[in-house]
Design a protein around this motif. Structure first.
Motif, PDB file in Angstrom:
ATOM      1  N   VAL A  22      23.910 -17.056 -16.774  1.00 40.60           N
ATOM      2  CA  VAL A  22      24.755 -16.223 -15.921  1.00 40.60           C
ATOM      3  C   VAL A  22      24.308 -14.766 -15.979  1.00 40.60           C
ATOM      4  O   VAL A  22      24.189 -14.094 -14.941  1.00 40.60           O
ATOM      5  CB  VAL A  22      26.239 -16.360 -16.315  1.00 40.60           C
ATOM      6  CG1 VAL A  22      27.102 -15.374 -15.528  1.00 40.60           C
ATOM      7  CG2 VAL A  22      26.729 -17.785 -16.073  1.00 40.60           C
ATOM      8  N   THR A  23      24.054 -14.241 -17.173  1.00 44.61           N
ATOM      9  CA  THR A  23      23.648 -12.843 -17.280  1.00 44.61           C
ATOM     10  C   THR A  23      22.301 -12.610 -16.608  1.00 44.61           C
ATOM     11  O   THR A  23      22.079 -11.568 -15.979  1.00 44.61           O
ATOM     12  CB  THR A  23      23.601 -12.395 -18.745  1.00 44.61           C
ATOM     13  OG1 THR A  23      22.741 -13.266 -19.493  1.00 44.61           O
ATOM     14  CG2 THR A  23      24.983 -12.423 -19.371  1.00 44.61           C
ATOM     15  N   ALA A  24      21.392 -13.577 -16.715  1.00 44.99           N
ATOM     16  CA  ALA A  24      20.100 -13.445 -16.038  1.00 44.99           C
ATOM     17  C   ALA A  24      20.276 -13.496 -14.527  1.00 44.99           C
ATOM     18  O   ALA A  24      19.637 -12.737 -13.778  1.00 44.99           O
ATOM     19  CB  ALA A  24      19.147 -14.548 -16.498  1.00 44.99           C
ATOM     20  N   ALA A  25      21.149 -14.377 -14.055  1.00 44.06           N
ATOM     21  CA  ALA A  25      21.387 -14.487 -12.612  1.00 44.06           C
ATOM     22  C   ALA A  25      21.983 -13.200 -12.056  1.00 44.06           C
ATOM     23  O   ALA A  25      21.656 -12.773 -10.937  1.00 44.06           O
ATOM     24  CB  ALA A  25      22.304 -15.674 -12.318  1.00 44.06           C
ATOM     25  N   LEU A  26      22.851 -12.539 -12.828  1.00 38.86           N
ATOM     26  CA  LEU A  26      23.471 -11.299 -12.363  1.00 38.86           C
ATOM     27  C   LEU A  26      22.456 -10.168 -12.243  1.00 38.86           C
ATOM     28  O   LEU A  26      22.690  -9.194 -11.517  1.00 38.86           O
ATOM     29  CB  LEU A  26      24.606 -10.887 -13.311  1.00 38.86           C
ATOM     30  CG  LEU A  26      25.873 -11.747 -13.235  1.00 38.86           C
ATOM     31  CD1 LEU A  26      26.814 -11.420 -14.378  1.00 38.86           C
ATOM     32  CD2 LEU A  26      26.582 -11.553 -11.894  1.00 38.86           C
ATOM     33  N   ALA A  27      21.351 -10.269 -12.953  1.00 34.41           N
ATOM     34  CA  ALA A  27      20.299  -9.257 -12.841  1.00 34.41           C
ATOM     35  C   ALA A  27      19.456  -9.454 -11.582  1.00 34.41           C
ATOM     36  O   ALA A  27      18.783  -8.523 -11.125  1.00 34.41           O
ATOM     37  CB  ALA A  27      19.408  -9.282 -14.082  1.00 34.41           C
ATOM     38  N   GLU A  28      19.495 -10.656 -11.008  1.00 37.94           N
ATOM     39  CA  GLU A  28      18.621 -10.975  -9.874  1.00 37.94           C
ATOM     40  C   GLU A  28      19.371 -11.192  -8.565  1.00 37.94           C
ATOM     41  O   GLU A  28      18.778 -11.066  -7.488  1.00 37.94           O
ATOM     42  CB  GLU A  28      17.815 -12.246 -10.175  1.00 37.94           C
ATOM     43  CG  GLU A  28      16.898 -12.122 -11.383  1.00 37.94           C
ATOM     44  CD  GLU A  28      16.124 -13.408 -11.633  1.00 37.94           C
ATOM     45  OE1 GLU A  28      16.074 -14.237 -10.704  1.00 37.94           O
ATOM     46  OE2 GLU A  28      15.597 -13.566 -12.741  1.00 37.94           O
ATOM     47  N   HIS A  29      20.639 -11.534  -8.623  1.00 39.62           N
ATOM     48  CA  HIS A  29      21.381 -11.904  -7.415  1.00 39.62           C
ATOM     49  C   HIS A  29      22.629 -11.044  -7.294  1.00 39.62           C
ATOM     50  O   HIS A  29      23.246 -10.667  -8.293  1.00 39.62           O
ATOM     51  CB  HIS A  29      21.777 -13.380  -7.457  1.00 39.62           C
ATOM     52  CG  HIS A  29      20.606 -14.305  -7.635  1.00 39.62           C
ATOM     53  ND1 HIS A  29      19.829 -14.742  -6.584  1.00 39.62           N
ATOM     54  CD2 HIS A  29      20.079 -14.868  -8.762  1.00 39.62           C
ATOM     55  CE1 HIS A  29      18.880 -15.535  -7.044  1.00 39.62           C
ATOM     56  NE2 HIS A  29      19.010 -15.632  -8.359  1.00 39.62           N
ATOM     57  N   ARG A  30      23.035 -10.780  -6.057  1.00 38.08           N
ATOM     58  CA  ARG A  30      24.213  -9.947  -5.813  1.00 38.08           C
ATOM     59  C   ARG A  30      25.505 -10.750  -5.817  1.00 38.08           C
ATOM     60  O   ARG A  30      26.584 -10.187  -5.963  1.00 38.08           O
ATOM     61  CB  ARG A  30      24.060  -9.201  -4.490  1.00 38.08           C
ATOM     62  CG  ARG A  30      22.875  -8.240  -4.479  1.00 38.08           C
ATOM     63  CD  ARG A  30      22.844  -7.439  -3.199  1.00 38.08           C
ATOM     64  NE  ARG A  30      24.041  -6.643  -3.067  1.00 38.08           N
ATOM     65  CZ  ARG A  30      24.566  -6.266  -1.898  1.00 38.08           C
ATOM     66  NH1 ARG A  30      24.003  -6.659  -0.759  1.00 38.08           N
ATOM     67  NH2 ARG A  30      25.658  -5.527  -1.858  1.00 38.08           N
ATOM     68  N   LEU A  31      25.420 -12.054  -5.626  1.00 33.68           N
ATOM     69  CA  LEU A  31      26.598 -12.919  -5.721  1.00 33.68           C
ATOM     70  C   LEU A  31      26.252 -14.122  -6.581  1.00 33.68           C
ATOM     71  O   LEU A  31      25.364 -14.903  -6.226  1.00 33.68           O
ATOM     72  CB  LEU A  31      27.061 -13.387  -4.338  1.00 33.68           C
ATOM     73  CG  LEU A  31      28.147 -14.478  -4.328  1.00 33.68           C
ATOM     74  CD1 LEU A  31      29.402 -14.019  -5.061  1.00 33.68           C
ATOM     75  CD2 LEU A  31      28.480 -14.901  -2.902  1.00 33.68           C
ATOM     76  N   VAL A  32      26.937 -14.242  -7.705  1.00 26.31           N
ATOM     77  CA  VAL A  32      26.760 -15.374  -8.610  1.00 26.31           C
ATOM     78  C   VAL A  32      28.113 -16.065  -8.735  1.00 26.31           C
ATOM     79  O   VAL A  32      29.125 -15.428  -9.055  1.00 26.31           O
ATOM     80  CB  VAL A  32      26.271 -14.924 -10.001  1.00 26.31           C
ATOM     81  CG1 VAL A  32      26.164 -16.114 -10.949  1.00 26.31           C
ATOM     82  CG2 VAL A  32      24.925 -14.207  -9.886  1.00 26.31           C
ATOM     83  N   THR A  33      28.151 -17.362  -8.458  1.00 22.08           N
ATOM     84  CA  THR A  33      29.389 -18.122  -8.547  1.00 22.08           C
ATOM     85  C   THR A  33      29.251 -19.185  -9.618  1.00 22.08           C
ATOM     86  O   THR A  33      28.353 -20.032  -9.554  1.00 22.08           O
ATOM     87  CB  THR A  33      29.735 -18.795  -7.202  1.00 22.08           C
ATOM     88  OG1 THR A  33      29.797 -17.791  -6.187  1.00 22.08           O
ATOM     89  CG2 THR A  33      31.074 -19.507  -7.281  1.00 22.08           C
ATOM     90  N   VAL A  34      30.126 -19.126 -10.608  1.00 23.01           N
ATOM     91  CA  VAL A  34      30.179 -20.149 -11.652  1.00 23.01           C
ATOM     92  C   VAL A  34      31.098 -21.251 -11.151  1.00 23.01           C
ATOM     93  O   VAL A  34      32.287 -21.019 -10.888  1.00 23.01           O
ATOM     94  CB  VAL A  34      30.700 -19.566 -12.979  1.00 23.01           C
ATOM     95  CG1 VAL A  34      30.754 -20.658 -14.044  1.00 23.01           C
ATOM     96  CG2 VAL A  34      29.819 -18.417 -13.446  1.00 23.01           C
ATOM     97  N   THR A  35      30.553 -22.446 -10.985  1.00 19.05           N
ATOM     98  CA  THR A  35      31.330 -23.568 -10.468  1.00 19.05           C
ATOM     99  C   THR A  35      31.505 -24.618 -11.561  1.00 19.05           C
ATOM    100  O   THR A  35      30.774 -24.649 -12.549  1.00 19.05           O
ATOM    101  CB  THR A  35      30.646 -24.203  -9.246  1.00 19.05           C
ATOM    102  OG1 THR A  35      29.382 -24.730  -9.655  1.00 19.05           O
ATOM    103  CG2 THR A  35      30.438 -23.184  -8.147  1.00 19.05           C
TER     104      THR A  35
END
Length: 689
Positions: A22-35
């Motif tokens: 999740v933390t890595a995704a937040l560095a690369e993407h503007r919208l991260v959804t945990v499903t």
């Protein structure tokens, strides 16, 4: 740090790999959804990730809990409130929020989007388009469907791994034997919420007993699992029925009164205490005498969250949805919704007496704490009893406006006034609240029309047409007419007509019974009179009246009027060339507005204080306070405003200190304060930071 995140759960266990994803995704993407399935731990993971990455975002990380919403109508308002936007504009729902976020670099966490996924998707798409520096982290059982969305599927904890067992041991507070406890983890598929529910039963029955019961429970056919929910296809994916069975098992283990209370508590969208639960849920076998024990039993079973320091409980969304399904099966949904609405209408009605005296601050904060349930009650009454809806919203709308919820106050008042045919006191009070709201929004044309309607309705209520022509006493204006006059005076002040304001309040005060503090309406009229005298340049008279009125407010422990008087006294000090006195009154005003949570009042107070500091030649502190004031003004969605005399003084003295400090030095201090945490700037202004 800027922003607002809830405190982390000290019981967070495992999830190291998922946290890195999740933390890595937040560095690369503007919208991260945990499903993931309900109860799998999406909220805890998102909260831990937000705390980890908040320093990457100069404007902070901000948390919005959407689980309390029953529909999408309040979505934008709740998100705006979560990022400290106390919107005072009459524009579109999302316009002010888009402007608030446009130049920021912040992380916005939208928790529990499940039931609003489509609406959340539309809102997030708009905000991402308006704010290039915005990053959004969402939790939802399904993706939001926004282009560019990156999803992280959160599976249950590995049931045979160490993390599930560690979570179970942490939840029970015991060093459980690995064998039976491990079997429980396997049977519950490592789902965190299911493990917490099992932990509650372990504390009551022991590990082996729970293991054995789960063995028979989870292999039972669906009908034997109390397999019930309103929207099973959305909430309970076919591949994850274990949590559903685990909640049903907890429901089965509860005694009949606990099950009944669980169902009825599902009507609450926000926090509730024992008194609220009793008022809404008591009835039949669930009496005021038996309800506390049933509530304690649900807390022990981890169905209801333990009380916070203020004595308030909560239901998790998944648990609430299960209870709502049972409430519907019992045929009590409408009845309990009626009780819920009646309870919060009574809370609202208490404001008529609580506002004028010592309970004012407590009631004001109670309205804020229970905002979602008050809105839920209002929505229910708009459908079922518009006259009661008008009574409720008329009682709380002024407090909502003070808190910065002007759009909600206006919408609720306009709807209720349109649907209700009630006349008299209830209608006059609602028109007064609507008029104040419109003035605070700067929508002065409609405010004039509402002010005139308010005056007519007040006369109709206090001097009805069928009143005998030879009444024993001459007609004297009551509280409704006083408030109508205060509204007319406020509108006159807002349009630069202080003489008209003085005339209109002077006329009703001359014929009204009692003194300045006999009612909240009388206080408001006297407050308008003080501001009108100031606007007319009669400063000595205005200052004397303000001091006398403030002394009366001190005796009453009245906060709102006293805070407004401090603003007037600060302005008078500036106009009389006494910046030290002005600064003292401005700080007193700021302390009061902060206690009331009034963002617009804080912005106005910071402007007065910055002007006083500049007038005293303290350029550095004036620049710091002015930068903090700009941050608060931006949070209102409006450009700077205030009384015309203050605006001229602010511009004059600010120009002087800019020249003395030098433009680059002033701008550096100003911008540092503007980008700092507003609360930190307010603490510095008050001398507490």
């Amino acid at each position: 740090m800027r922003g607002h995140l809830p405190d982390e759960n000290p019981g967070f266990t495992g999830r190291r790999t998922e946290l890195k994803r999740v933390t890595a995704a937040l560095a690369e993407h503007r919208l991260v959804t945990v499903t993931g399935v309900g109860g799998v731990g999406k909220t805890r993971l998102a909260l831990r990730a937000a705390h980890r990455v908040r320093r990457r975002h100069p404007d902070g990380a901000w948390w919005a809990d959407l689980g309390q919403l029953d529909g999408e109508r309040l979505l934008t308002a709740l998100v705006a409130d979560s990022v400290d936007l106390t919107d005072h504009t009459p524009g579109t729902d999302t316009g002010a929020l888009r402007r608030r976020l446009a130049g920021t670099r912040l992380l916005l966490v939208l928790d529990c989007c499940d039931h609003l996924a489509d609406a959340c998707g539309r809102l997030v798409a708009e905000l991402l388009d308006a704010a290039p520096g915005l990053t959004v982290l969402a939790t939802s059982r399904r993706p939001l469907g926004v282009p560019g969305e990156h999803t992280v599927l959160l599976d249950p904890l590995p049931p045979t791994g160490p993390d599930a067992l560690a979570l179970l041991r942490t939840a029970t507070g015991e060093d459980l034997p690995a064998g039976p406890a491990g079997e429980i983890c396997v049977r519950l598929e490592g789902i965190p919420l299911a493990l917490e529910l099992a932990a509650a039963q372990i504390r009551l029955q022991g590990t082996e007993a729970v293991r054995d019961q789960l063995g028979s429970r989870l292999t039972a056919p669906p009908d034997a699992r109390f397999d019930l929910l309103a929207h099973p296809e959305r909430v309970w994916p076919a591949r994850h029925q274990t949590l559903r069975a685990a909640i049903g098992w907890s429901h089965e283990l509860a005694d009949p009164l606990e099950r009944l209370l669980w169902a009825r508590l599902s009507v609450f969208r926000g926090p509730f205490d024992l008194a609220g639960a009793t008022a809404v849920c008591a009835g039949g076998p669930l009496t005021p005498a038996t309800l506390p024990a049933a509530l304690d039993g649900l807390v022990r079973a981890s169905v209801v969250r333990p009380a916070d320091p203020a004595g308030r409980h909560r239901l998790l969304d998944t648990i609430r949805e299960y209870g709502a399904g049972w409430l519907d099966r019992l045929g009590e949904t409408g009845t309990v919704a009626d009780r819920h609405a009646a309870h919060f209408r009574a809370l609202a009605a208490h404001g008529d007496t609580a506002w004028h005296g010592t309970p004012q601050l407590h009631w004001h904060h109670a309205v804020d704490t229970h905002h979602t349930d008050l809105r839920t009650a209002l929505d229910h009454l708009l459908r079922t009893d518009p006259d009661a809806a008008l009574d409720l919203v008329g009682s709380v709308a002024f407090a909502w406006s003070c808190r910065g919820r002007l759009r909600e106050a206006r919408a609720g008042l306009e709807q209720a006034l349109l649907l209700s045919e009630a006349r008299g006191r209830v209608r006059a009070r609602a028109l007064w609240a609507l008029g104040v709201t419109l003035v605070l929004q700067g929508d002065l044309g409609p405010a004039q029309d509402v002010s005139e309607r308010c005056a007519r309705e007040a006369r109709h209520a206090e001097h009805p047409p069928d009143r005998p022509p030879t009444a024993p006493e001459p007609y004297r204006p009551g509280a409704l007419t006083l408030d109508a006059a205060a509204l007319a005076g406020l509108l006159a002040l807002s349009t630069g007509r202080p003489h008209a304001a003085l005339v209109v309040v002077g006329h009703v005060l001359a014929s009204a019974r009692g003194g300045p503090t006999d009612s909240a309406a009388a206080l408001r009229c006297h407050l308008v009179r003080v501001f009108a005298l100031t606007g007319l340049g009669r400063l000595a008279e205005a200052r004397a009246d303000a001091h006398a009125l403030r002394t009366r407010c001190d005796a009453l422990d009245e906060h709102w009027t006293r805070t407004a008087l401090e603003y007037q006294l600060a302005l008078t000090g500036l106009l009389e060339g006494d910046p030290a006195a002005a600064a003292g009154h401005a700080r007193a005003m700021l302390a009061g507005t902060r206690a009331l949570g009034a963002g617009l009042g804080v912005a106005l107070g910071l402007d007065v204080l910055a002007t006083a500091l500049a007038a005293a030649g303290d350029g550095e502190r004036a620049a710091d306070v002015s930068g903090t004031g700009e941050a608060y003004w931006r949070a209102t969605g409006q450009p700077r405003r205030g009384l015309p005399g203050l605006r001229a003084l602010h511009a004059h003295h600010t120009a002087s200190v800019r020249a003395a400090l030098g433009e680059p030095a002033y701008e550096e201090i100003f911008l540092r304060a503007l980008t700092d945490l507003p609360q930190a700037g307010l603490d510095r202004a008050l001398g507490t930071g």
